[in-house]
Design a protein around this motif. Structure first.
Motif, mmCIF file in Angstrom:
data_model
loop_
_atom_site.group_PDB
_atom_site.id
_atom_site.type_symbol
_atom_site.label_atom_id
_atom_site.label_comp_id
_atom_site.label_asym_id
_atom_site.label_seq_id
_atom_site.Cartn_x
_atom_site.Cartn_y
_atom_site.Cartn_z
ATOM 1 N N GLU A 102 0.835 -1.205 0.000
ATOM 2 C CA GLU A 102 0.000 0.000 0.000
ATOM 3 C C GLU A 102 0.874 1.262 0.000
ATOM 4 O O GLU A 102 0.612 2.210 -0.734
ATOM 5 C CB GLU A 102 -0.862 -0.041 1.264
ATOM 6 N N GLU A 103 1.926 1.249 0.817
ATOM 7 C CA GLU A 103 2.837 2.397 0.911
ATOM 8 C C GLU A 103 3.456 2.725 -0.449
ATOM 9 O O GLU A 103 3.542 3.884 -0.844
ATOM 10 C CB GLU A 103 3.984 2.092 1.899
ATOM 11 N N VAL A 104 3.919 1.651 -1.151
ATOM 12 C CA VAL A 104 4.625 1.842 -2.422
ATOM 13 C C VAL A 104 3.634 2.130 -3.545
ATOM 14 O O VAL A 104 3.799 3.084 -4.303
ATOM 15 C CB VAL A 104 5.506 0.610 -2.737
ATOM 16 N N CYS A 142 2.146 5.479 -3.229
ATOM 17 C CA CYS A 142 3.211 6.489 -3.056
ATOM 18 C C CYS A 142 2.990 7.384 -1.828
ATOM 19 O O CYS A 142 2.832 8.599 -1.957
ATOM 20 C CB CYS A 142 3.382 7.319 -4.323
ATOM 21 N N HIS A 143 2.995 6.769 -0.668
ATOM 22 C CA HIS A 143 2.803 7.550 0.559
ATOM 23 C C HIS A 143 3.895 8.599 0.804
ATOM 24 O O HIS A 143 3.584 9.680 1.316
ATOM 25 C CB HIS A 143 2.641 6.613 1.766
ATOM 26 N N PRO A 144 5.175 8.331 0.422
ATOM 27 C CA PRO A 144 6.156 9.420 0.600
ATOM 28 C C PRO A 144 5.786 10.663 -0.230
ATOM 29 O O PRO A 144 5.983 11.793 0.217
ATOM 30 C CB PRO A 144 7.473 8.800 0.116
ATOM 31 N N VAL A 194 -5.997 9.611 4.526
ATOM 32 C CA VAL A 194 -5.636 8.200 4.307
ATOM 33 C C VAL A 194 -5.136 7.546 5.604
ATOM 34 O O VAL A 194 -5.468 6.401 5.898
ATOM 35 C CB VAL A 194 -4.561 8.081 3.186
ATOM 36 N N HIS A 195 -4.352 8.279 6.385
ATOM 37 C CA HIS A 195 -3.724 7.687 7.574
ATOM 38 C C HIS A 195 -4.552 7.822 8.852
ATOM 39 O O HIS A 195 -4.182 7.266 9.879
ATOM 40 C CB HIS A 195 -2.322 8.273 7.776
ATOM 41 N N GLY A 196 -5.641 8.555 8.781
ATOM 42 C CA GLY A 196 -6.447 8.758 9.986
ATOM 43 C C GLY A 196 -7.631 7.808 10.101
ATOM 44 O O GLY A 196 -8.386 7.871 11.050
HETATM 45 FE FE LIG Z 1 1.683 5.525 4.872
#
Ligand SMILES: [Fe+2]
Length: 219
Positions: free
Chosen positions: A86-88, A91-93, A169-171
């Protein structure tokens, strides 16, 4: 399942329940220490978002990869891979960078310098690749991030931003997600079979909590 293995499983579940309670308490403590957004100056607001970005943008995937390399159970690996994918994929960065950019809070050299020592301590801990402590640390990190999002979004709003994809997304409160992580922890504890020293269990949590305090209070 034999009655002996049922007993072992039950004791692992009660251990993870007490670990979860400890992490919840640590998260509550951090949230309670946050200054009220209306009392945070513009400069402090920028600093909190910038230090948070300096830590998260380049380290979350790295540390989760450390957790992947450390664990030995299929259950834990599957849970961590799902998170990394999911991170990649999403593209969470990049999401993090857009969030900081829109809040006029791209990290400066001074921001990176101010978290340098505490960040390095967490990196060195991750490098030990100790399965149980690393899974506990990442559970703590995920739990904190989720609860911190409304506060971070409020700081960004006060910075004049309406770019909230990262915090949205992160909450999201995902109970299944947390339960899965603690099931992964049970699996790792069963593999370790009591070989983790009690003073090592929360080593990463202590270091990460110091780093988070450094981000939000800059002390
Ligand atoms: Fe993330």
């Amino acid at each position: 399942m034999s009655s002996a293995s049922v007993g072992v499983l039950a004791s692992k579940q009660s251990q993870t329940a007490s670990i979860q309670a400890h992490l919840d308490e640590a998260i509550e403590g951090l949230l309670a220490s946050l200054p009220a957004p209306e009392q945070v100056s513009a400069d402090q607001r920028r600093g909190i978002i910038a230090r948070y970005s300096a830590v998260l943008e380049g380290n979350f995937i790295y540390w989760m990869t450390g957790a992947y390399l450390a664990v030995g159970s299929d259950l834990a690996r599957a849970k961590i891979v799902e998170n990394l994918r999911e991170e990649v994929r999403d593209c969470h960065p990049g999401m993090m960078r857009r969030f900081a950019l829109a809040a006029h809070a791209i990290p400066t050299d001074a921001d990176a310098q101010s978290v340098y020592r505490n960040l390095m301590n967490v990196r060195l801990f991750i490098g030990k690749l100790s399965p149980v402590p690393i899974v506990i640390t990442m559970a703590f990190f995920e739990g904190f991030i989720q609860r911190f999002m409304p506060y971070l979004a409020e700081l960004a709003r006060r910075q004049g931003s309406n770019e909230m994809e990262y915090t949205d997304v992160h909450g999201v409160c995902d109970i299944t997600h947390t339960q899965e992580l603690f099931r992964a922890l049970e699996a790792e504890m069963a593999l370790a079979n009591g070989s983790v020293a009690t003073d090592e269990i929360f080593e990463g949590v202590t270091l990460l909590r110091t780093l988070i305090r450094n981000i939000v209070v800059n002390d």
